[in-house]
Design a protein around this motif. Structure first.
Motif, PDB file in Angstrom:
ATOM      1  N   GLN A  80     -91.332  33.478  36.161  1.00 58.29           N
ATOM      2  CA  GLN A  80     -90.420  33.496  37.300  1.00 58.29           C
ATOM      3  C   GLN A  80     -90.908  34.478  38.358  1.00 58.29           C
ATOM      4  O   GLN A  80     -91.824  35.271  38.135  1.00 58.29           O
ATOM      5  N   THR A  81     -90.278  34.399  39.537  1.00 57.42           N
ATOM      6  CA  THR A  81     -90.582  35.318  40.630  1.00 57.42           C
ATOM      7  C   THR A  81     -89.354  36.166  40.920  1.00 57.42           C
ATOM      8  O   THR A  81     -88.245  35.648  41.058  1.00 57.42           O
ATOM      9  N   LEU A  82     -89.564  37.467  41.011  1.00 51.51           N
ATOM     10  CA  LEU A  82     -88.481  38.421  41.231  1.00 51.51           C
ATOM     11  C   LEU A  82     -88.701  39.155  42.540  1.00 51.51           C
ATOM     12  O   LEU A  82     -89.811  39.592  42.833  1.00 51.51           O
ATOM     13  N   LEU A  83     -87.633  39.315  43.321  1.00 53.50           N
ATOM     14  CA  LEU A  83     -87.661  40.150  44.519  1.00 53.50           C
ATOM     15  C   LEU A  83     -86.812  41.388  44.254  1.00 53.50           C
ATOM     16  O   LEU A  83     -85.613  41.277  43.978  1.00 53.50           O
ATOM     17  N   VAL A  84     -87.443  42.566  44.323  1.00 54.51           N
ATOM     18  CA  VAL A  84     -86.737  43.829  44.153  1.00 54.51           C
ATOM     19  C   VAL A  84     -86.628  44.495  45.522  1.00 54.51           C
ATOM     20  O   VAL A  84     -87.638  44.876  46.114  1.00 54.51           O
ATOM     21  N   LEU A  85     -85.418  44.607  46.009  1.00 51.35           N
ATOM     22  CA  LEU A  85     -85.200  45.262  47.293  1.00 51.35           C
ATOM     23  C   LEU A  85     -85.160  46.774  47.090  1.00 51.35           C
ATOM     24  O   LEU A  85     -84.526  47.268  46.155  1.00 51.35           O
ATOM     25  N   ASP A  86     -85.847  47.495  47.966  1.00 51.55           N
ATOM     26  CA  ASP A  86     -86.042  48.943  47.833  1.00 51.55           C
ATOM     27  C   ASP A  86     -86.742  49.242  46.512  1.00 51.55           C
ATOM     28  O   ASP A  86     -86.238  49.973  45.646  1.00 51.55           O
ATOM     29  N   GLY A  87     -87.916  48.703  46.358  1.00 53.79           N
ATOM     30  CA  GLY A  87     -88.658  48.835  45.118  1.00 53.79           C
ATOM     31  C   GLY A  87     -89.106  50.241  44.808  1.00 53.79           C
ATOM     32  O   GLY A  87     -89.450  50.541  43.664  1.00 53.79           O
ATOM     33  N   ALA A  88     -89.116  51.135  45.798  1.00 52.50           N
ATOM     34  CA  ALA A  88     -89.582  52.500  45.565  1.00 52.50           C
ATOM     35  C   ALA A  88     -88.466  53.432  45.120  1.00 52.50           C
ATOM     36  O   ALA A  88     -88.665  54.645  45.052  1.00 52.50           O
ATOM     37  N   SER A  89     -87.295  52.903  44.801  1.00 52.45           N
ATOM     38  CA  SER A  89     -86.200  53.709  44.264  1.00 52.45           C
ATOM     39  C   SER A  89     -86.376  53.848  42.753  1.00 52.45           C
ATOM     40  O   SER A  89     -87.124  53.085  42.130  1.00 52.45           O
ATOM     41  N   PRO A  90     -85.712  54.818  42.113  1.00 58.55           N
ATOM     42  CA  PRO A  90     -85.834  54.957  40.652  1.00 58.55           C
ATOM     43  C   PRO A  90     -85.454  53.688  39.910  1.00 58.55           C
ATOM     44  O   PRO A  90     -86.143  53.289  38.953  1.00 58.55           O
ATOM     45  N   SER A 140     -90.219  52.299  54.112  1.00 56.84           N
ATOM     46  CA  SER A 140     -90.996  53.201  54.957  1.00 56.84           C
ATOM     47  C   SER A 140     -92.473  53.002  54.642  1.00 56.84           C
ATOM     48  O   SER A 140     -92.832  52.353  53.653  1.00 56.84           O
ATOM     49  N   GLN A 141     -93.308  53.583  55.486  1.00 55.99           N
ATOM     50  CA  GLN A 141     -94.741  53.502  55.237  1.00 55.99           C
ATOM     51  C   GLN A 141     -95.117  54.206  53.942  1.00 55.99           C
ATOM     52  O   GLN A 141     -95.983  53.738  53.196  1.00 55.99           O
ATOM     53  N   ASP A 142     -94.456  55.334  53.661  1.00 57.22           N
ATOM     54  CA  ASP A 142     -94.737  56.047  52.417  1.00 57.22           C
ATOM     55  C   ASP A 142     -94.354  55.202  51.207  1.00 57.22           C
ATOM     56  O   ASP A 142     -95.083  55.155  50.205  1.00 57.22           O
ATOM     57  N   ASP A 143     -93.204  54.530  51.289  1.00 56.43           N
ATOM     58  CA  ASP A 143     -92.790  53.646  50.203  1.00 56.43           C
ATOM     59  C   ASP A 143     -93.794  52.523  50.001  1.00 56.43           C
ATOM     60  O   ASP A 143     -94.094  52.136  48.862  1.00 56.43           O
ATOM     61  N   GLN A 144     -94.305  51.999  51.111  1.00 58.76           N
ATOM     62  CA  GLN A 144     -95.263  50.905  51.012  1.00 58.76           C
ATOM     63  C   GLN A 144     -96.550  51.364  50.313  1.00 58.76           C
ATOM     64  O   GLN A 144     -97.080  50.650  49.448  1.00 58.76           O
ATOM     65  N   LYS A 145     -97.045  52.537  50.665  1.00 52.50           N
ATOM     66  CA  LYS A 145     -98.246  53.060  50.014  1.00 52.50           C
ATOM     67  C   LYS A 145     -98.003  53.272  48.522  1.00 52.50           C
ATOM     68  O   LYS A 145     -98.867  52.968  47.692  1.00 52.50           O
ATOM     69  N   PHE A 146     -96.819  53.801  48.179  1.00 54.87           N
ATOM     70  CA  PHE A 146     -96.504  54.029  46.776  1.00 54.87           C
ATOM     71  C   PHE A 146     -96.455  52.719  45.993  1.00 54.87           C
ATOM     72  O   PHE A 146     -97.026  52.604  44.902  1.00 54.87           O
ATOM     73  N   LEU A 147     -95.800  51.709  46.554  1.00 56.33           N
ATOM     74  CA  LEU A 147     -95.663  50.432  45.852  1.00 56.33           C
ATOM     75  C   LEU A 147     -96.995  49.711  45.720  1.00 56.33           C
ATOM     76  O   LEU A 147     -97.256  49.045  44.710  1.00 56.33           O
ATOM     77  N   VAL A 160     -96.868  44.876  41.038  1.00 55.19           N
ATOM     78  CA  VAL A 160     -96.259  44.297  42.240  1.00 55.19           C
ATOM     79  C   VAL A 160     -97.265  43.349  42.882  1.00 55.19           C
ATOM     80  O   VAL A 160     -98.363  43.761  43.275  1.00 55.19           O
ATOM     81  N   ALA A 161     -96.899  42.075  42.993  1.00 52.52           N
ATOM     82  CA  ALA A 161     -97.804  41.082  43.574  1.00 52.52           C
ATOM     83  C   ALA A 161     -97.875  41.207  45.088  1.00 52.52           C
ATOM     84  O   ALA A 161     -98.928  40.978  45.700  1.00 52.52           O
ATOM     85  N   ARG A 162     -96.755  41.572  45.712  1.00 49.56           N
ATOM     86  CA  ARG A 162     -96.752  41.710  47.172  1.00 49.56           C
ATOM     87  C   ARG A 162     -95.697  42.716  47.587  1.00 49.56           C
ATOM     88  O   ARG A 162     -94.579  42.719  47.063  1.00 49.56           O
ATOM     89  N   VAL A 163     -96.057  43.590  48.521  1.00 53.72           N
ATOM     90  CA  VAL A 163     -95.128  44.564  49.091  1.00 53.72           C
ATOM     91  C   VAL A 163     -94.751  44.091  50.489  1.00 53.72           C
ATOM     92  O   VAL A 163     -95.624  43.812  51.320  1.00 53.72           O
ATOM     93  N   ILE A 164     -93.464  43.994  50.747  1.00 55.39           N
ATOM     94  CA  ILE A 164     -92.960  43.524  52.035  1.00 55.39           C
ATOM     95  C   ILE A 164     -92.384  44.728  52.775  1.00 55.39           C
ATOM     96  O   ILE A 164     -91.355  45.278  52.372  1.00 55.39           O
ATOM     97  N   GLY A 165     -93.050  45.153  53.832  1.00 55.19           N
ATOM     98  CA  GLY A 165     -92.637  46.345  54.571  1.00 55.19           C
ATOM     99  C   GLY A 165     -91.543  46.043  55.570  1.00 55.19           C
ATOM    100  O   GLY A 165     -91.825  45.777  56.740  1.00 55.19           O
TER     101      GLY A 165
END
Length: 372
Positions: A170-180, A202-209, A216-221
């Protein structure tokens, strides 16, 4: 109404022999509501019963994670009090057990979540807790990691297994993936062979993810106004939509004051648009309202909507075995490295009040654990 009655029932079944017992006094952290409904955190003395109930365990606390206090939930369950204890995700060592306790012995290392009706703060040096709210802490897992992961791990399991019935492929979308919560959800889904998309605020969240690949297959900024969330998800899934969505809150109206949108929350229409046929939307938005056209769109997709409330596990003894199984599995995945929680550096007890104020205002992005 039935749910409120069921949730309120735990006040009766979780408390045990609290009156009439001699008590020891110690300090803990509590929240207090003033007339303006503003939450204030104070250190105050509290009494801990010296005599244990039949199935109670006395735990010397080694660490306690801080989570925002849900004042509305306390009011809904008729738990209004002058003060409410702060810090319920605890880890520590068993010091004494009640006469009928069968799961634990003194010196066992345990982790658990205090019930909502508890009168003792998890930041007290010792707490009493029912044995069926605790699980063993693996030897290889640190105090801080165990306390910091237990609630987010429970929430991820509840969302993905109990509510969304996650399956391989399956495919999962996690909103705010950089949260605990988002991080543990990503790790749990990847472990079970699910393709994960995650949004970054944020840009920092994107770099972390992006460092979490291949989890994570794809990060959506979504911090970039040019990025369209629904379009990105449909593009990634070949127009079919995602199977599971875990939100971190949604925008209910087209136009809301910017002050009410501290994060880039998606509109509910966007989530319905990107949801695939037979998909599951798991929401943390307790005030979610769907108009008839929204409900009709979900009907056409044969999609489901579930509300994520991890407090419900202690509401009924019917699923107590499953609840303990989840907590044990969270600890197992910590010990094997499958779970790697997102933690701040541990804070000492004297900084607990300031740290809790920041947690309540959601000014910290990582999970805060107080080390005792």
């Amino acid at each position: 109404m039935y749910i409120l009655i069921m949730l309120y029932h735990f006040v009766l079944i979780q408390s045990e022999e609290r009156s009439g017992n001699p008590s020891d006094s110690m300090k803990g952290l509590y929240c207090r509501l003033n007339d303006s409904e503003e939450v204030k955190f104070v250190i105050q003395e509290t009494d801990v019963p010296a005599t244990l109930g039949d199935h109670q365990v006395k735990v010397q606390v080694k660490g306690c994670a801080l989570s925002p206090v849900d004042v509305k939930l306390f009011n809904d369950l008729k738990l209004q009090r002058d003060t409410a204890p702060v810090g319920r995700e605890i880890v520590g060592t068993v010091r004494q057990v009640g006469p009928k306790v069968s799961f634990f012995q003194p010196d066992d290392e345990v982790v658990g979540i205090l019930s909502l009706d508890t009168e003792v703060s998890g930041l007290c040096s010792t707490v009493t807790i029912h044995e069926q709210l605790l699980v063993p802490k693996p030897e290889k897992v640190s105090w801080v990691s165990a306390a910091g992961a237990v609630r987010d791990g429970l929430r991820a399991y509840t969302a993905l297994h109990t509510l969304a019935h996650m399956a391989v492929g399956q495919t999962l979308l996690v909103l705010d993936g950089a949260s605990p919560f988002g991080v543990l959800s990503i790790q749990l889904a990847h472990y079970h062979g699910v393709k994960v998309l995650a949004t970054a605020h944020s840009q920092d969240d994107q770099k972390f993810l992006e460092q979490l690949r291949p989890s994570v297959a794809r990060v959506i900024g979504v911090w970039d106004a040019k990025v369209d969330l629904a379009e990105s998800c449909l593009e990634e899934t070949g127009g079919l939509g995602v199977d599971i969505v875990l939100d971190a809150g949604v925008k209910l109206y087209e136009e809301e004051p910017e002050a009410q949108q501290p994060l880039q929350l998606p509109h509910k229409h966007d989530i319905i648009t990107l949801l695939g046929v037979g998909g599951h939307w798991v929401t943390m938005e307790h005030n979610l309202q769907l108009d008839p056209p929204d409900a009709h769109s979900l009907f056409l997709k044969a999609a489901s909507l579930s509300f994520l409330n991890d407090e419900v596990w202690t509401a009924s003894t019917a699923r107590q075995g499953r609840y303990l199984h989840i907590l044990r599995d969270v600890m197992d995945k910590l010990s094997t490295g499958t779970f790697r929680p997102l933690l701040e550096d541990p804070v000492p007890l004297y900084e607990a009040t300031v740290s809790m104020e920041m947690v309540q205002k959601r000014q910290v992005r990582k999970r805060v654990v107080v080390q005792l």
